[in-house]
Scaffold this motif. Structure first.
Motif, PDB file in Angstrom:
ATOM      1  N   UNK A  29       0.836  -1.201   0.000  1.00  0.00           N
ATOM      2  CA  UNK A  29       0.000   0.000   0.000  1.00  0.00           C
ATOM      3  C   UNK A  29       0.870   1.248   0.000  1.00  0.00           C
ATOM      4  N   UNK A  30       1.930   1.238   0.823  1.00  0.00           N
ATOM      5  CA  UNK A  30       2.850   2.385   0.842  1.00  0.00           C
ATOM      6  C   UNK A  30       3.493   2.596  -0.521  1.00  0.00           C
ATOM      7  N   UNK A  31       3.873   1.502  -1.186  1.00  0.00           N
ATOM      8  CA  UNK A  31       4.478   1.615  -2.505  1.00  0.00           C
ATOM      9  C   UNK A  31       3.494   2.185  -3.522  1.00  0.00           C
ATOM     10  N   UNK A  32       2.236   1.770  -3.415  1.00  0.00           N
ATOM     11  CA  UNK A  32       1.228   2.302  -4.338  1.00  0.00           C
ATOM     12  C   UNK A  32       1.019   3.798  -4.115  1.00  0.00           C
ATOM     13  N   UNK A  33       1.004   4.199  -2.853  1.00  0.00           N
ATOM     14  CA  UNK A  33       0.860   5.630  -2.545  1.00  0.00           C
ATOM     15  C   UNK A  33       2.057   6.406  -3.099  1.00  0.00           C
ATOM     16  N   UNK A  34       3.257   5.837  -2.916  1.00  0.00           N
ATOM     17  CA  UNK A  34       4.466   6.486  -3.443  1.00  0.00           C
ATOM     18  C   UNK A  34       4.400   6.595  -4.965  1.00  0.00           C
ATOM     19  N   UNK A  35       3.873   5.561  -5.612  1.00  0.00           N
ATOM     20  CA  UNK A  35       3.762   5.571  -7.076  1.00  0.00           C
ATOM     21  C   UNK A  35       2.827   6.680  -7.543  1.00  0.00           C
ATOM     22  N   UNK A  39       2.062   9.397  -5.874  1.00  0.00           N
ATOM     23  CA  UNK A  39       2.714  10.684  -5.581  1.00  0.00           C
ATOM     24  C   UNK A  39       3.852  10.980  -6.559  1.00  0.00           C
ATOM     25  N   UNK A  40       4.563   9.918  -6.999  1.00  0.00           N
ATOM     26  CA  UNK A  40       5.648  10.102  -7.967  1.00  0.00           C
ATOM     27  C   UNK A  40       5.121  10.754  -9.243  1.00  0.00           C
ATOM     28  N   UNK A  55       2.730  -0.219 -20.447  1.00  0.00           N
ATOM     29  CA  UNK A  55       2.584  -0.431 -19.002  1.00  0.00           C
ATOM     30  C   UNK A  55       1.568   0.553 -18.440  1.00  0.00           C
ATOM     31  N   UNK A  56       0.625   0.025 -17.646  1.00  0.00           N
ATOM     32  CA  UNK A  56      -0.447   0.848 -17.084  1.00  0.00           C
ATOM     33  C   UNK A  56      -0.123   1.177 -15.626  1.00  0.00           C
ATOM     34  N   UNK A  57       0.485   2.328 -15.428  1.00  0.00           N
ATOM     35  CA  UNK A  57       0.886   2.731 -14.077  1.00  0.00           C
ATOM     36  C   UNK A  57      -0.311   3.146 -13.229  1.00  0.00           C
ATOM     37  N   UNK A  58      -1.179   3.941 -13.794  1.00  0.00           N
ATOM     38  CA  UNK A  58      -2.416   4.351 -13.110  1.00  0.00           C
ATOM     39  C   UNK A  58      -3.549   4.096 -14.084  1.00  0.00           C
TER      40      UNK A  58
END
Length: 275
Positions: free
Chosen positions: A108-114, A116-117, A247-250
């Motif tokens: 979940x933290x990684x997804x939030x960071x992604x 925000x990136x 690649x589908x990032x979001x």
């Protein structure tokens, strides 16, 4: 009888008190796990506190995945040895759950960071040559043209990874690929399959140079970006040497607003020409 009833509880009262359905209690009675102390003339089953205490143990052990036969053996053959074995089993299960929750928190933290990136990302709509190390990739094959077809195939692939439940909660990069032939035929929205890039499973995706292009918004806009990339490849004398990754990032699992979609095109090019 009235004084006797005060010491006992009907099956409906036990059901409400412990959040266990009457059908489950009847089944427990059938297999000899928790039996009523007596059945009244009216057909009601009555349970004493002596029987009721078992429900706490049963509920806790069932939540930890212990089978009914093992629970029955423990309840009716209680001794310190059995208790120690059962407690050690519970500790192991709890430790496993804690580890999974820790992993989930990290995901979940990684997804939030992604997310925000990409809020601070400034290189949209720019062809960028970048070196990418070797990766592992799970692939499916088949002609796909619709978003829902791609999503369905990715979900099937996701079952083969360590993340079996929700694509949203993985570090894996997911997407679809376009064959080299379709790229040159300008079939930019005819996909040859789907993929998941992950750390555990799959064939090796060779290291090398990729022409990257990140764009925001609807997939319907992708053909114009592919044309930009094709022109860039020709102008810089690059050679496409493999399948093109999209690649589908979001995407739809994160937002229903297509304007917020973020997609990255990665085109493998000949390293010799990347000077």
């Amino acid at each position: 009888m009235n004084s006797q009833k005060k010491k006992f509880y009907k099956i409906g009262e036990i059901s409400k008190l412990y959040g266990v359905s009457s059908d489950i209690l009847r089944y427990y009675n059938k297999i000899g796990l928790v039996k009523p102390d007596f059945v009244g003339e009216n057909g009601y089953r009555y349970y004493s506190k002596k029987q009721i205490w078992k429900l706490n143990s049963i509920r806790n052990l069932r939540n930890l995945g212990v089978g009914l036969e093992e629970i029955k053996k423990f309840l009716y053959e209680r001794n310190t040895k059995n208790a120690e074995e059962m407690l050690e089993f519970q500790l192991n299960v709890i430790s496993e759950k804690i580890n999974k929750l820790e992993e989930l928190r990290e995901e979940i933290n990684n997804k939030i960071e992604n997310i925000n990136f990409f809020k601070g990302f400034n290189d949209f709509n720019k062809p960028i040559l970048k070196y990418i190390p070797e990766r592992k990739i799970l692939k499916s094959k088949g002609i796909l043209k619709k978003d829902w077809e791609i999503d369905f195939e990715i979900k099937i692939l996701n079952k083969k990874t360590a993340y079996k439940d929700d694509i949203l909660l993985t570090n894996n990069e997911v997407g679809a690929f376009i064959s080299k032939e379709n790229f040159y035929k300008k079939e930019y929205q005819t996909f040859s399959g789907t993929f998941i890039i992950n750390e555990e499973k799959g064939e090796k995706l060779a290291e090398g140079y990729y022409l990257s292009f990140v764009f925001k918004g609807s997939y319907e806009n992708s053909p114009k970006y592919y044309k930009i990339l094709k022109n860039y490849i020709v102008e810089h004398n690059y050679e496409v040497i493999g399948e093109i990754l999209e690649i589908y990032h979001i995407e739809v699992h994160i937002t229903e607003n297509e304007d917020e979609y973020i997609t990255e095109i990665q085109i493998p090019v000949d390293k010799v020409n990347c000077k």
